[in-house]
Design an enzyme around this catalytic site. Sequence first.
Site, PDB file in Angstrom:
ATOM      1  N   SER A 282      66.141 -52.763-145.933  1.00 23.45           N
ATOM      2  CA  SER A 282      66.223 -51.718-144.913  1.00 23.45           C
ATOM      3  C   SER A 282      64.945 -50.890-144.818  1.00 23.45           C
ATOM      4  O   SER A 282      64.990 -49.667-144.748  1.00 23.45           O
ATOM      5  CB  SER A 282      67.423 -50.808-145.222  1.00 23.45           C
ATOM      6  OG  SER A 282      67.717 -49.963-144.146  1.00 23.45           O
TER       7      SER A 282
ATOM      8  N   CYS B 133      58.214 -50.578-138.711  1.00 18.02           N
ATOM      9  CA  CYS B 133      57.419 -49.941-137.643  1.00 18.02           C
ATOM     10  C   CYS B 133      56.522 -48.840-138.195  1.00 18.02           C
ATOM     11  O   CYS B 133      55.622 -48.365-137.498  1.00 18.02           O
ATOM     12  CB  CYS B 133      58.346 -49.380-136.571  1.00 18.02           C
ATOM     13  SG  CYS B 133      59.302 -50.652-135.711  1.00 18.02           S
TER      14      CYS B 133
ATOM     15  N   ALA C 276      61.349 -49.535-143.082  1.00 19.05           N
ATOM     16  CA  ALA C 276      60.909 -49.163-141.739  1.00 19.05           C
ATOM     17  C   ALA C 276      59.601 -49.876-141.429  1.00 19.05           C
ATOM     18  O   ALA C 276      58.514 -49.313-141.568  1.00 19.05           O
ATOM     19  CB  ALA C 276      60.749 -47.650-141.636  1.00 19.05           C
TER      20      ALA C 276
END
Length: 564
Positions: free
Chosen positions: A41, A45, A43
């Site tokens: 999980s 981006c 990030a």
Amino acid sequence: MERKKVVIIGGVACGAKTASRLARIAPGYDITILERGEHLSFAGCGFPYFIGDVVKEYKDLVCTPLGIIRDVNFFRTVKNIHVRTNCLATRIDREKKCVIASDSDSSTGSEKVFPYDELVLATGASSIRPPIPGVDLNHVFTLWTMPDALAMKSALASGSIKSAVIIGAGLIGMEVVEALTERGVKVSVVDFLPTPLPALVGEDFGLRVTKAVKTKGVDFYGGEKVTEIIGEGGVVTSVKTDRRTLDADMVLLAVGIRPNTALAKEAGLELAPNGTLIVDDHLRTSDPSIYAGGDCVMSKNLITGKPAWQPMGSTANRQGRVIADNIAGLSTKFPGVLGTGILKLFNLTIGKTGLNEAQAREAGFDPVSIVVEEADRPHFMPGMGGMTIRLVADRPSRRLLGAQIMGTGVVDKRLDSLVSAITCGMTVDLLADSDFAYAPPFSTALDPNTHAANALRNKMDGLIKCYQAKELKERMDQPDAPLLLDVRSPGELDVQGRLPYEFVNIPLGKLRERVNELPKDREIVTFCKISVRGWDAVAAMRSAGYENIALLEGGVMSWPYELK
């Protein structure tokens, strides 16, 4: 009663979201995530901002807002979800309804079987490593996984990286442009296409982006093909294109991604021509017991209803929720995507949603667009920034089809309001009459989107003839080229520059008394800095009997080509 078994292959965006949502609405289910990597999980981006040292620690990309790491223990103790990291799914037995997997970091070949009642494929995508000589040299990176990001940041931390070449000028490549430049690295960008961000904005916006990054010391080489990555002692030293050789202590390959669907293909699931999984509105694959979401699936364009691939973290999370709902017995549909994207590039924000004119025409619409230059706040407010908006609508229905926005002002809120408008099928007239919030710290009295909609209405209603920059450039190359009327003050011409064609300069305040100096037997195109005064000039000339008049949309500010 035996608990329903749900197996999820992939533990990043879509997979983790599916598991978390399902654990809340169906707490009695037995949920297992199989993740081939070590990190869950995360990030992704945020990687460019980690590279740029805006995000200091990689842990910040894998923790909750409260700072709790989303690891195996977190999913087990907080969400009652079983997670196997470094676990590579190797085969799906649809008949026996089980997944066969092995340790991805082990050479023992030992396998484990995971039975399922419902299976979710959230296998994502992988960076493309093009078959360029030298692509396997040290310090040649991709940026898609946590190990990619850690390796790239480690190389920068060594202090040996003084120059970098980014191959590919899409979202990831251009985000890393800023990250590396802010760390003092000399950056060059090479792309086979002539302008950067081709999937996000048109050529005119792209040319302006090229100018903007050049002021930051970044060189952009469009329309060039990389032929070789050259190294010495196993480490990259330069990049060769079909036109030049560029120094490079580091190379980022940002030429695109491909969906990870080999497992699905081997299992006999239906794939689209680009290799993505075909799913229905409930995100079921061709096997009703198998769902799929995220970067590995084909979505649907909300406007055209045709297949569209949108590999974005936002899409993956939305789809994860839909999958969980359907597994839990809630009949939730995923409506589709608009192709929305946004990028921060130094002091610019660049975004788009919906269709551009070419896409709209291909889809069977009769598109018309407008380009306007607007301020995000009144001129008297500190921090006022500008923006360029291109709005696209269907001529007969007046339905909004798309938008591109770029500028130093607050672009994101305008883009998001246009996403809502297009999603709801609004017309340009409804957008113009929308009751946007107003106070000087936040907006002009008429929001920039209101101005854009009104300008487009004027054009659609035949109240004014307009040229966008590319159209005027093509028109000026014709034998019967129009006369350009620049209604700025002489001082503005010196500061802002002049269009590189024959023109007459009559400041707007002098136009009515000098209008007879202009010919009536030739088309005249008026403009100023942003063409608000150009519109007033059209009115002044019409009142004097001139008929063959047009306006340059966006004025000099929207002119992407060279000025004198």
